[in-house]
Design a protein around this motif. Structure first.
Motif, PDB file in Angstrom:
ATOM      1  N   ASP A  61       7.648  -5.792   0.988  1.00 26.02           N
ATOM      2  CA  ASP A  61       7.204  -4.451   0.601  1.00 26.02           C
ATOM      3  C   ASP A  61       7.231  -4.239  -0.913  1.00 26.02           C
ATOM      4  N   ARG A  62       7.051  -5.321  -1.650  1.00 28.13           N
ATOM      5  CA  ARG A  62       6.981  -5.255  -3.111  1.00 28.13           C
ATOM      6  C   ARG A  62       5.723  -5.978  -3.576  1.00 28.13           C
ATOM      7  N   LEU A  63       5.159  -5.453  -4.639  1.00 27.64           N
ATOM      8  CA  LEU A  63       3.998  -6.082  -5.251  1.00 27.64           C
ATOM      9  C   LEU A  63       4.486  -7.138  -6.232  1.00 27.64           C
ATOM     10  N   LEU A 154      -4.783  -6.202  -0.741  1.00 21.94           N
ATOM     11  CA  LEU A 154      -3.542  -6.807  -0.251  1.00 21.94           C
ATOM     12  C   LEU A 154      -2.770  -5.827   0.628  1.00 21.94           C
ATOM     13  N   HIS A 155      -2.695  -4.598   0.183  1.00 20.68           N
ATOM     14  CA  HIS A 155      -1.937  -3.583   0.916  1.00 20.68           C
ATOM     15  C   HIS A 155      -2.552  -3.352   2.294  1.00 20.68           C
ATOM     16  N   ARG A 156      -3.872  -3.277   2.349  1.00 26.29           N
ATOM     17  CA  ARG A 156      -4.578  -3.072   3.622  1.00 26.29           C
ATOM     18  C   ARG A 156      -4.265  -4.223   4.571  1.00 26.29           C
ATOM     19  N   ARG A 157      -4.309  -5.410   4.052  1.00 23.69           N
ATOM     20  CA  ARG A 157      -4.110  -6.581   4.895  1.00 23.69           C
ATOM     21  C   ARG A 157      -2.654  -6.760   5.281  1.00 23.69           C
ATOM     22  N   ALA A 158      -1.745  -6.406   4.369  1.00 23.98           N
ATOM     23  CA  ALA A 158      -0.319  -6.508   4.695  1.00 23.98           C
ATOM     24  C   ALA A 158       0.049  -5.503   5.777  1.00 23.98           C
ATOM     25  N   ALA A 159      -0.660  -4.377   5.804  1.00 21.98           N
ATOM     26  CA  ALA A 159      -0.384  -3.344   6.798  1.00 21.98           C
ATOM     27  C   ALA A 159      -1.037  -3.654   8.141  1.00 21.98           C
TER      28      ALA A 159
END
Length: 160
Positions: A61-63, A154-159
Motif C-alpha cells: 500500500d505504498r508507492l 498501478l493503483h487501479r490494477r493493484a485494487a
C-alpha cells in the motif's frame, strides 16, 4: 551536465503491481508513457547526473519510486503512502468512468463538461504528486501529470 540529462529515458511499471486493466485505462497508460519519454523534466536531489530510468510499483500500500541511471545503477529509491493520493485517484476513476460512458451517447456539451472536470481532478492529483516529491525529485507539471496517470494505472490494477 546539460538540462537534457534531467529526464527519464526509460520507465517500467512493476509487473507484480499490474493486473488486468480495461481498454481505456491501458490506452491512457500507453499514451502517458510515450508522452513522458518524448518530453519530461526529472531531476532527483543529489549530485548524480542523468538521464534516468524509473520503476514505479505499489508495494504494501505504498508507492515506490526506484530511480536508476540509464545503465541501471541505483540512484535513489523511496516509498510513500498512497493515502494522500487515494481520494483524488478515486475521484479520477469515477469521473473517467462517467467520461467513457458519456462518450458513447451523450451530447457533446456533456462530454466537454465531464472532460473539463476530469482534467481538473487530474491537475489536482498532479499538483499533489509534485508536492509529495519536493525534496526528493524535481519534476515539471507535465511530467507530474504523466506520472499521475501511471500511478492511477498501478493503483487501479493493484485494487483489482
Amino acid at each position: 551536465m546539460s538540462q537534457s540529462d534531467d529526464r527519464i529515458v526509460r520507465i517500467d511499471l512493476d509487473g507484480a503491481s499490474m493486473g488486468p486493466g480495461d481498454v481505456n485505462a491501458d490506452h491512457e497508460r500507453r499514451v502517458a508513457i510515450a508522452d513522458l519519454l518524448e518530453g519530461n523534466r526529472f531531476r532527483p536531489d543529489g549530485e548524480v547526473d542523468g538521464p534516468y530510468a524509473l520503476r514505479l510499483a505499489i508495494e504494501h500500500d505504498r508507492l515506490v519510486f526506484d530511480v536508476r541511471l540509464e545503465d541501471d545503477t541505483p540512484v535513489h529509491g523511496f516509498m510513500f503512502a498512497l493515502g494522500p493520493l487515494r481520494r483524488i485517484v478515486k475521484d479520477y476513476f469515477l469521473i473517467c468512468e462517467s467520461y467513457y460512458e458519456a462518450v458513447r451517447d451523450a451530447p457533446l456539451e456533456r462530454i466537454e463538461a465531464i472532460d473539463m472536470a476530469r482534467r481538473g481532478v487530474h491537475n489536482e492529483g498532479s499538483t499533489l504528486l509534485r508536492e509529495r516529491l519536493v525534496g526528493k525529485i524535481d519534476v515539471d507539471f507535465d511530467t507530474a501529470r504523466r506520472l499521475f496517470t501511471l500511478i492511477c494505472a498501478l493503483h487501479r490494477r493493484a485494487a483489482s
